[in-house]
Design a protein around this motif. Structure first.
Motif, mmCIF file in Angstrom:
data_model
loop_
_atom_site.group_PDB
_atom_site.id
_atom_site.type_symbol
_atom_site.label_atom_id
_atom_site.label_comp_id
_atom_site.label_asym_id
_atom_site.label_seq_id
_atom_site.Cartn_x
_atom_site.Cartn_y
_atom_site.Cartn_z
ATOM 1 N N VAL A 30 -6.606 9.104 12.579
ATOM 2 C CA VAL A 30 -5.420 9.704 11.968
ATOM 3 C C VAL A 30 -5.592 9.728 10.455
ATOM 4 O O VAL A 30 -5.909 8.704 9.843
ATOM 5 C CB VAL A 30 -4.144 8.928 12.358
ATOM 6 C CG1 VAL A 30 -2.915 9.568 11.708
ATOM 7 C CG2 VAL A 30 -3.991 8.890 13.879
ATOM 8 N N TYR A 59 5.498 8.828 14.858
ATOM 9 C CA TYR A 59 4.396 9.774 15.055
ATOM 10 C C TYR A 59 3.326 9.190 15.979
ATOM 11 O O TYR A 59 2.826 9.880 16.880
ATOM 12 C CB TYR A 59 3.790 10.144 13.710
ATOM 13 C CG TYR A 59 2.586 11.061 13.821
ATOM 14 C CD1 TYR A 59 2.732 12.388 14.196
ATOM 15 C CD2 TYR A 59 1.298 10.581 13.547
ATOM 16 C CE1 TYR A 59 1.629 13.223 14.309
ATOM 17 C CE2 TYR A 59 0.197 11.407 13.655
ATOM 18 C CZ TYR A 59 0.363 12.725 14.038
ATOM 19 O OH TYR A 59 -0.737 13.544 14.164
ATOM 20 N N PHE A 86 -8.681 7.388 18.491
ATOM 21 C CA PHE A 86 -7.773 8.140 17.625
ATOM 22 C C PHE A 86 -8.187 7.937 16.163
ATOM 23 O O PHE A 86 -8.388 6.803 15.715
ATOM 24 C CB PHE A 86 -6.322 7.682 17.804
ATOM 25 C CG PHE A 86 -5.817 7.835 19.203
ATOM 26 C CD1 PHE A 86 -5.305 9.043 19.646
ATOM 27 C CD2 PHE A 86 -5.854 6.759 20.088
ATOM 28 C CE1 PHE A 86 -4.831 9.182 20.938
ATOM 29 C CE2 PHE A 86 -5.378 6.886 21.382
ATOM 30 C CZ PHE A 86 -4.873 8.109 21.806
ATOM 31 N N ILE A 99 1.931 10.708 19.678
ATOM 32 C CA ILE A 99 0.560 11.141 19.975
ATOM 33 C C ILE A 99 -0.154 10.174 20.920
ATOM 34 O O ILE A 99 -1.154 10.550 21.543
ATOM 35 C CB ILE A 99 -0.256 11.293 18.684
ATOM 36 C CG1 ILE A 99 -0.427 9.946 17.969
ATOM 37 C CG2 ILE A 99 0.382 12.319 17.762
ATOM 38 C CD1 ILE A 99 -1.342 9.976 16.771
ATOM 39 N N LEU A 120 -4.727 16.414 17.659
ATOM 40 C CA LEU A 120 -3.422 16.022 18.167
ATOM 41 C C LEU A 120 -2.334 16.817 17.464
ATOM 42 O O LEU A 120 -2.601 17.552 16.508
ATOM 43 C CB LEU A 120 -3.204 14.523 17.926
ATOM 44 C CG LEU A 120 -4.192 13.583 18.624
ATOM 45 C CD1 LEU A 120 -4.146 12.206 17.980
ATOM 46 C CD2 LEU A 120 -3.892 13.486 20.111
ATOM 47 N N LYS A 121 -1.122 16.675 17.916
ATOM 48 C CA LYS A 121 -0.005 17.362 17.279
ATOM 49 C C LYS A 121 0.164 16.834 15.866
ATOM 50 O O LYS A 121 0.181 15.629 15.628
ATOM 51 C CB LYS A 121 1.273 17.148 18.086
ATOM 52 C CG LYS A 121 2.467 17.898 17.526
ATOM 53 C CD LYS A 121 3.702 17.663 18.377
ATOM 54 C CE LYS A 121 4.902 18.396 17.793
ATOM 55 N NZ LYS A 121 6.137 18.169 18.603
ATOM 56 N N ALA A 122 0.282 17.748 14.906
ATOM 57 C CA ALA A 122 0.406 17.349 13.504
ATOM 58 C C ALA A 122 1.841 16.940 13.184
ATOM 59 O O ALA A 122 2.798 17.365 13.851
ATOM 60 C CB ALA A 122 -0.019 18.498 12.590
ATOM 61 N N ASN A 123 1.991 16.124 12.177
ATOM 62 C CA ASN A 123 3.316 15.689 11.733
ATOM 63 C C ASN A 123 4.031 16.837 11.030
ATOM 64 O O ASN A 123 3.475 17.472 10.131
ATOM 65 C CB ASN A 123 3.170 14.496 10.785
ATOM 66 C CG ASN A 123 4.505 13.998 10.278
ATOM 67 O OD1 ASN A 123 5.539 14.201 10.904
ATOM 68 N ND2 ASN A 123 4.484 13.319 9.136
ATOM 69 N N LYS A 138 -9.821 11.975 19.318
ATOM 70 C CA LYS A 138 -8.825 12.946 18.883
ATOM 71 C C LYS A 138 -8.483 12.722 17.409
ATOM 72 O O LYS A 138 -8.433 11.585 16.934
ATOM 73 C CB LYS A 138 -7.555 12.836 19.713
ATOM 74 C CG LYS A 138 -7.754 13.023 21.220
ATOM 75 C CD LYS A 138 -8.158 14.445 21.555
ATOM 76 C CE LYS A 138 -8.273 14.630 23.066
ATOM 77 N NZ LYS A 138 -8.677 16.003 23.430
ATOM 78 N N GLY A 185 -5.753 13.363 14.219
ATOM 79 C CA GLY A 185 -4.335 13.589 13.930
ATOM 80 C C GLY A 185 -4.094 13.689 12.438
ATOM 81 O O GLY A 185 -4.765 13.030 11.638
#
Length: 280
Positions: free
Chosen positions: A235, A136, A233, A140, A124-127, A276, A278
């Motif tokens: 994370v 955040y 997810f 996502i 996923l898009k990183a912070n 996913k 993250g």
């Protein structure tokens, strides 16, 4: 009269070789005393010479110890100063890939290392260090409410947030209040909570979110208390640093447990695109 003349004659006799034996004995005794004094004089000097090297020997190791402690203190200060002044850089998927290769490089072949590579679609898009945890997660997972309503499987969660300690897990749970809403959250760490108690909680009710440490999550999955297949997810609390300025993946024990958890079906779920990853 004869006696008086005899006494006078003896008194007028010169002293010399013909002197009385008592006088010669007196001179001999004086010489003996001088010889004894000459023999006893160097004794205290020799004792002082033997004490001097002992004093020098005791002083030298103290100076060496002080020097070693000073150098150690200076090195620690330099390291902390560098870490404190260094600008924080947000984590990216390449960081995780590199850590995995470095960790398994000594025990895996080249082909096995290539199998550990994850495609970019798994991430996923990183912070970028501008988000709070709630903002955040909203970015996502914009359809979280719908996913939460459709989830009805026990002994599983939809989202796992992995961090380095129990205290950090509690902080994350508080900071994600705006995102979770009515979602059921479970604490997955070892402090004051037994594995059997957490397994019973997962078995009794439906849980949507899990926050905890990789060691406890790995143990629950190993004992069958947590099913990872419904997971959507995963994370990592990647960018946060503790008081020693360490990230979670900088701690060897945490890094080891994370990679062991990834090998318990997480990597295969990522490659099948059902899960996913993250980096927060």
């Amino acid at each position: 009269m004869a006696d008086d003349l005899g006494d006078a004659w003896w008194e007028n006799q010169p002293t010399g070789a013909g002197s009385s034996p008592e006088a010669s004995d007196g001179e001999g005794g004086g010489r003996d005393m001088e010889v004894m004094q000459q023999e006893t004089v160097p004794v205290p000097a020799s004792s002082k010479r033997t004490k001097q090297p002992k004093e020098c020997f005791l002083i030298q190791p103290k100076e060496r110890k002080d020097n070693t402690t000073k150098t150690r203190k200076r090195r620690k200060k330099k390291i902390t100063d560098v870490l404190a002044k260094s600008e924080p850089k947000p984590g990216v998927p390449e960081d995780l890939q590199k850590l995995m290769k470095d960790y398994y490089s000594s025990s895996r072949s080249v082909i096995e290392l290539e199998e550990l590579n994850l495609p970019d679609s798994c991430f996923l898009k990183a912070n970028d260090l501008t988000h709070s945890l709630s903002s955040y997660l909203k970015e996502i997972c914009p359809k979280w409410v719908k996913l939460r309503r459709n989830h009805s499987e026990k002994k599983s969660v939809l989202m796992l947030i992995i961090c380095s300690s129990a205290i950090r897990a509690l902080e994350l749970i508080r900071s994600m209040a705006a995102f979770r809403g009515d979602s059921k959250v479970i604490k997955l760490f070892a402090k004051h909570i037994k594995v059997q108690e957490q397994a019973k909680l997962l078995e009794k009710r439906v849980v949507h979110l899990g926050v905890g440490t990789p060691g406890r999550i790995k143990e629950l999955a190993k004992q069958g208390g947590l099913n990872l297949n419904p997971l959507k997810f995963l994370v990592f609390d990647w960018n946060w640093r503790d008081q020693k300025l360490r990230r979670m993946m900088d701690i060897p024990e945490i890094r080891k447990e994370v990679f062991e958890l990834l090998e318990m079906g997480v990597l295969s779920l990522c490659k099948s695109e059902s899960l996913k990853l993250g980096l927060f």
